[in-house]
Design an enzyme around this catalytic site. Structure first.
Site, PDB file in Angstrom:
ATOM      1  N   THR A 111     -46.598 -26.264  -3.684  1.00 36.61           N
ATOM      2  CA  THR A 111     -47.299 -25.237  -4.456  1.00 36.61           C
ATOM      3  C   THR A 111     -47.371 -25.719  -5.895  1.00 36.61           C
ATOM      4  OG1 THR A 111     -46.448 -23.506  -3.005  1.00 36.61           O
ATOM      5  CG2 THR A 111     -47.314 -22.813  -5.141  1.00 36.61           C
ATOM      6  N   LYS A 187     -53.417 -20.574  -2.433  1.00 36.30           N
ATOM      7  CA  LYS A 187     -51.975 -20.431  -2.226  1.00 36.30           C
ATOM      8  C   LYS A 187     -51.346 -19.603  -3.343  1.00 36.30           C
ATOM      9  CE  LYS A 187     -47.546 -21.238  -1.555  1.00 36.30           C
ATOM     10  NZ  LYS A 187     -46.749 -20.430  -0.634  1.00 36.30           N
ATOM     11  N   LYS A 256     -42.505 -19.668 -11.425  1.00 33.02           N
ATOM     12  CA  LYS A 256     -43.439 -20.789 -11.619  1.00 33.02           C
ATOM     13  C   LYS A 256     -44.798 -20.498 -11.001  1.00 33.02           C
ATOM     14  CE  LYS A 256     -43.518 -23.810  -8.623  1.00 33.02           C
ATOM     15  NZ  LYS A 256     -44.283 -24.158  -7.391  1.00 33.02           N
TER      16      LYS A 256
END
Length: 355
Positions: A111, A187, A256
């Protein structure tokens, strides 16, 4: 879009001619390596931590001492926590871009930011290598069971080589297009939806508890009526049971991911006020010392804010075991979100993926 059964109980097939490398042997990467090995693929595995390499060692999986040992791989999967870790193993002397042969394909299942994905695609293309972004929706347990949802994008030729492997690693493969960055943005969007759901579930369950209603009753009603999606059932169950450890996704990784989504939103002039709020809630969890807990502990934060005691003694023990050692990790300078276009690639060490 491809829908492919996982067939995880099928016997291992004869050894494939394709040689596969796996970089990053956290729980997710280890599941990929072991499942591909079970399918008959010769696997070469590498991680910065020797203990991670030792843990995955078995017949059919060759331990790599350095990234250069993956030079003969036809396909390399990487499973790493962020842009910085992925940059460290792809660029510079001895990195994947320098190591892989022309025609080899790098599948990044991390990711990461869409901008990073575009840079990787360009670096690999300059060496006549293929690049496919294939981040996943799901956790390490789903990876082990081959029930992940995989979001893939990349040039047609690279995708053709990557697809047989990706079909075997999850229950459903979504091919989004040829721009690898598109898979990474989808995503991030999926993780935003999950985080917003966790926040809302935590709030309503705290409301029920404070009003004298057993949260299990509310959970049962909601997930057996209009709110019966996997995310409500899975994470709502964690909140009701206060089952925040071991984590599927640690809080710093969630911070994040939402930070990356907000960076794209800002550059595209897309206001995301709810996402900004939940991002700050996750940061508050890190400030509480909950960096090692699952991001569903947003429910714990909602309960604490409501002045509610913990439901289970195990929660206090898990919190006591959590540390703030990851506190600095998610708080990176803004150049990790908007990297200067003139910045030179660097090569450093890898990190394993926790979730």
């Amino acid at each position: 879009m491809t829908n492919t059964p996982a067939n995880s109980d099928a016997p291992a097939s004869p050894q494939h001619p394709i040689r596969v490398g796996v970089v990053g042997l956290g729980r997710m990467g280890r599941a990929f390596a072991e499942n591909l090995c079970a399918d008959g693929y010769p696997v070469v595995a590498w991680d910065a931590a020797q203990a991670a390499i030792d843990a995955v060692a078995q017949p059919g999986i060759t331990a790599a001492r350095k990234l250069a040992d993956l030079a003969d791989c036809d396909v390399v999967l990487s499973s790493l926590p962020d842009d910085e870790a992925l940059t460290s193993v792809t660029t510079g002397p001895g990195g994947l871009v320098e190591t892989l042969q022309p025609g080899a394909v790098h599948i990044s299942m991390s990711t990461i930011s869409p901008a990073m994905s575009r840079r990787l695609a360009a670096w690999h293309a300059a060496r006549r290598q293929g690049y496919v972004a294939a981040p996943v929706l799901g956790n390490p347990d789903l990876a082990k069971a081959r029930t992940l949802f995989i979001l893939a994008a990349g040039p047609a030729a690279a995708m053709e080589k990557a697809k047989p492997l990706l079909d075997r690693l999850g229950q459903k493969l979504f091919v989004i297009g040829e721009d690898a960055a598109a898979a990474n943005l989808v995503k991030l969007a999926g993780n935003v939806l999950t985080a917003l759901t966790l926040q809302s579930m935590g709030e309503v369950l705290a409301l029920l508890r404070k009003s004298g209603i057993d949260p299990r009753v509310g959970f049962d009603i909601f997930t057996n009526s209009l709110f019966d999606a996997r995310v409500h059932r899975t994470y709502g169950g964690k909140i009701v049971e206060e089952r925040y450890s071991p984590p599927g996704m640690t809080v710093p990784l969630a911070v994040k991911d939402l930070r990356l989504a907000l960076a794209v939103a800002e550059s595209s002039s897309v206001p995301m006020p709810a996402t900004s709020l939940v991002h700050d809630r996750l940061v508050a969890m890190v400030a509480h010392g909950w960096a090692d807990l699952d991001w569903s502990a947003l429910g714990l934060l909602a309960a604490r804010d409501a002045g509610l005691p913990d439901l289970h003694p195990a929660t206090a023990q898990a919190e006591k075991g959590a540390t703030t050692r990851n506190f600095a990790a998610p708080v990176k300078p803004i150049d990790h979100v908007y990297p200067p276009s003139s910045s030179a690639p660097v090569n450093g060490r890898s990190s394993t993926l926790v979730a």
